[in-house]
Design a protein around this motif. Structure first.
Motif, PDB file in Angstrom:
ATOM      1  N   GLY A 157       0.779  -1.229   0.000  1.00  0.00           N
ATOM      2  CA  GLY A 157       0.000   0.000   0.000  1.00  0.00           C
ATOM      3  C   GLY A 157       0.810   1.277   0.000  1.00  0.00           C
ATOM      4  N   HIS A 158       0.087   2.348  -0.238  1.00  0.00           N
ATOM      5  CA  HIS A 158       0.622   3.712  -0.216  1.00  0.00           C
ATOM      6  C   HIS A 158       0.336   4.298   1.153  1.00  0.00           C
ATOM      7  CE1 HIS A 158       1.414   7.861  -1.440  1.00  0.00           C
ATOM      8  NE2 HIS A 158       0.220   8.183  -0.943  1.00  0.00           N
TER       9      HIS A 158
ATOM     10  N   ARG B 167      -7.702   1.697  -6.285  1.00  0.00           N
ATOM     11  CA  ARG B 167      -7.598   0.555  -5.383  1.00  0.00           C
ATOM     12  C   ARG B 167      -7.011   0.977  -4.032  1.00  0.00           C
ATOM     13  NH1 ARG B 167      -4.036  -2.269  -9.864  1.00  0.00           N
ATOM     14  NH2 ARG B 167      -3.309  -0.114  -9.720  1.00  0.00           N
ATOM     15  N   ALA B 168      -7.734   0.643  -2.963  1.00  0.00           N
ATOM     16  CA  ALA B 168      -7.258   0.993  -1.626  1.00  0.00           C
ATOM     17  C   ALA B 168      -5.971   0.264  -1.273  1.00  0.00           C
ATOM     18  CB  ALA B 168      -8.331   0.699  -0.584  1.00  0.00           C
ATOM     19  N   CYS B 169      -5.742  -0.900  -1.876  1.00  0.00           N
ATOM     20  CA  CYS B 169      -4.560  -1.690  -1.514  1.00  0.00           C
ATOM     21  C   CYS B 169      -3.288  -1.228  -2.215  1.00  0.00           C
ATOM     22  CB  CYS B 169      -4.793  -3.172  -1.804  1.00  0.00           C
ATOM     23  SG  CYS B 169      -5.004  -3.554  -3.552  1.00  0.00           S
TER      24      CYS B 169
ATOM     25  N   VAL C 170      -3.936   5.089   2.033  1.00  0.00           N
ATOM     26  CA  VAL C 170      -3.952   6.498   2.409  1.00  0.00           C
ATOM     27  C   VAL C 170      -4.237   7.351   1.176  1.00  0.00           C
ATOM     28  CG1 VAL C 170      -2.621   8.408   3.366  1.00  0.00           C
ATOM     29  CG2 VAL C 170      -2.357   6.103   4.318  1.00  0.00           C
ATOM     30  N   PHE C 171      -5.260   8.197   1.297  1.00  0.00           N
ATOM     31  CA  PHE C 171      -5.646   9.113   0.230  1.00  0.00           C
ATOM     32  C   PHE C 171      -5.702  10.541   0.769  1.00  0.00           C
ATOM     33  CE2 PHE C 171      -7.441   5.080  -1.144  1.00  0.00           C
ATOM     34  CZ  PHE C 171      -7.203   5.075  -2.520  1.00  0.00           C
ATOM     35  N   ASP C 172      -5.469  11.493  -0.113  1.00  0.00           N
ATOM     36  CA  ASP C 172      -5.726  12.893   0.192  1.00  0.00           C
ATOM     37  C   ASP C 172      -7.236  13.036   0.390  1.00  0.00           C
ATOM     38  OD1 ASP C 172      -6.378  15.702  -0.151  1.00  0.00           O
ATOM     39  OD2 ASP C 172      -4.402  15.979  -1.042  1.00  0.00           O
ATOM     40  N   ALA C 173      -7.636  13.658   1.481  1.00  0.00           N
ATOM     41  CA  ALA C 173      -9.068  13.773   1.784  1.00  0.00           C
ATOM     42  C   ALA C 173      -9.831  14.494   0.688  1.00  0.00           C
ATOM     43  CB  ALA C 173      -9.258  14.505   3.113  1.00  0.00           C
TER      44      ALA C 173
END
Length: 266
Positions: A99-100, A247-249, A254-257
């Motif tokens: 993941g990121h 993809r969340a994986c 972690v994503f910018d809100a």
């Protein structure tokens, strides 16, 4: 074929202890994975003692020290119940780090404000440990036993502000309520980092937007392969041309809100 940053290895359980009524701390010797871990990444574990559990289970990496990683988890189903029965000396097949993860705060950047719900604290610990500056940790749960790692975060020099829905510890209410009060008091030059249940993350994203703050969210999505192949963990995100699934994986967790779409446009 695995990416160069990812390792699959047979890990040995070095320690396994019950932390609270439902939470456990698992420490694995994982010399291939541990040196590669970045804050917010996760490991995918195969639980051999469950022959009917064909899929791996994803777990945030709580600590990575030397050749070991630690997993802080809650028993929520058959797989984690089987994991909770495993003893030191037994082995687990692990894939990671995956993941990121989070971007580390900079020494002269915004003050980091961490927001965690339950075992979301596990995903934030490495960020707190490796951050060049300290800030505030808002941690919430339904009751006192859901407040995890408070002493560990305080030992790192972070201020910890707990909240419980039943009022058994800290402020009564949702963790985003004292967060909002703090941001109303002072919001300038701060950045939010959050991990926890989806409703909490949505509320943190709304606060970040309302106060004009940057925020990074670790999304809690169901995963199967953990490597971006099966597409079961996709989330809708904004793009220059509109929106798309990511993809969340792999692109996450972690994503910018500002990217996250909480409702898919009609």
């Amino acid at each position: 074929m695995l990416p160069s940053t990812m390792v699959e290895e047979s890990t040995e359980i070095l320690a396994h202890e019950r932390v609270t009524e439902s939470y456990y701390l698992l420490t694995l010797r994982a010399p291939g994975i541990a040196p590669r871990v970045q804050p917010g990444q996760f490991a995918h574990l195969r639980i051999w003692s469950r022959p009917d559990a064909l899929l791996r289970r994803p777990f945030s990496i709580y600590q990575a020290r030397g050749d070991t990683i630690s997993i802080l988890y809650k028993v929520v189903g058959k797989g984690t119940a089987a994991l909770a029965r495993m003893q030191p000396g037994e082995r687990l097949d692990a894939l990671g780090p995956l993941g990121h993860g989070f971007a580390l705060p900079s020494p002269d950047g915004p003050e980091p404000i961490l927001v965690a719900g339950g075992y979301g604290m596990a995903a934030l610990y490495l960020l707190a440990e490796r951050s060049p500056r300290r800030g505030i940790v808002f941690v919430g749960g339904r009751r006192r036993t859901d407040i995890l790692c408070e002493a560990e975060f305080r030992a790192l020099g972070w201020e910890v502000r707990p909240a419980t829905e039943d009022g058994s510890y800290g402020v009564r209410g949702l963790v985003t309520e004292p967060l909002q009060v703090e941001l109303q008091r002072h919001a300038a030059h701060r950045k939010l980092y959050a991990c926890g249940p989806t409703p909490m993350l949505r509320a943190v994203a709304r606060l970040a937007e309302a106060f004009g703050l940057p925020a990074e969210l670790s999304l809690d999505e169901h995963m199967c392969c953990g490597m971006g192949v099966c597409l079961t963990c996709v989330v809708p995100v904004r793009t220059d041309g509109g929106w798309e699934y990511q993809r969340a994986c792999t692109e996450g967790p972690v994503f910018d809100a500002r990217q996250v779409l909480w409702e898919i446009p009609a």
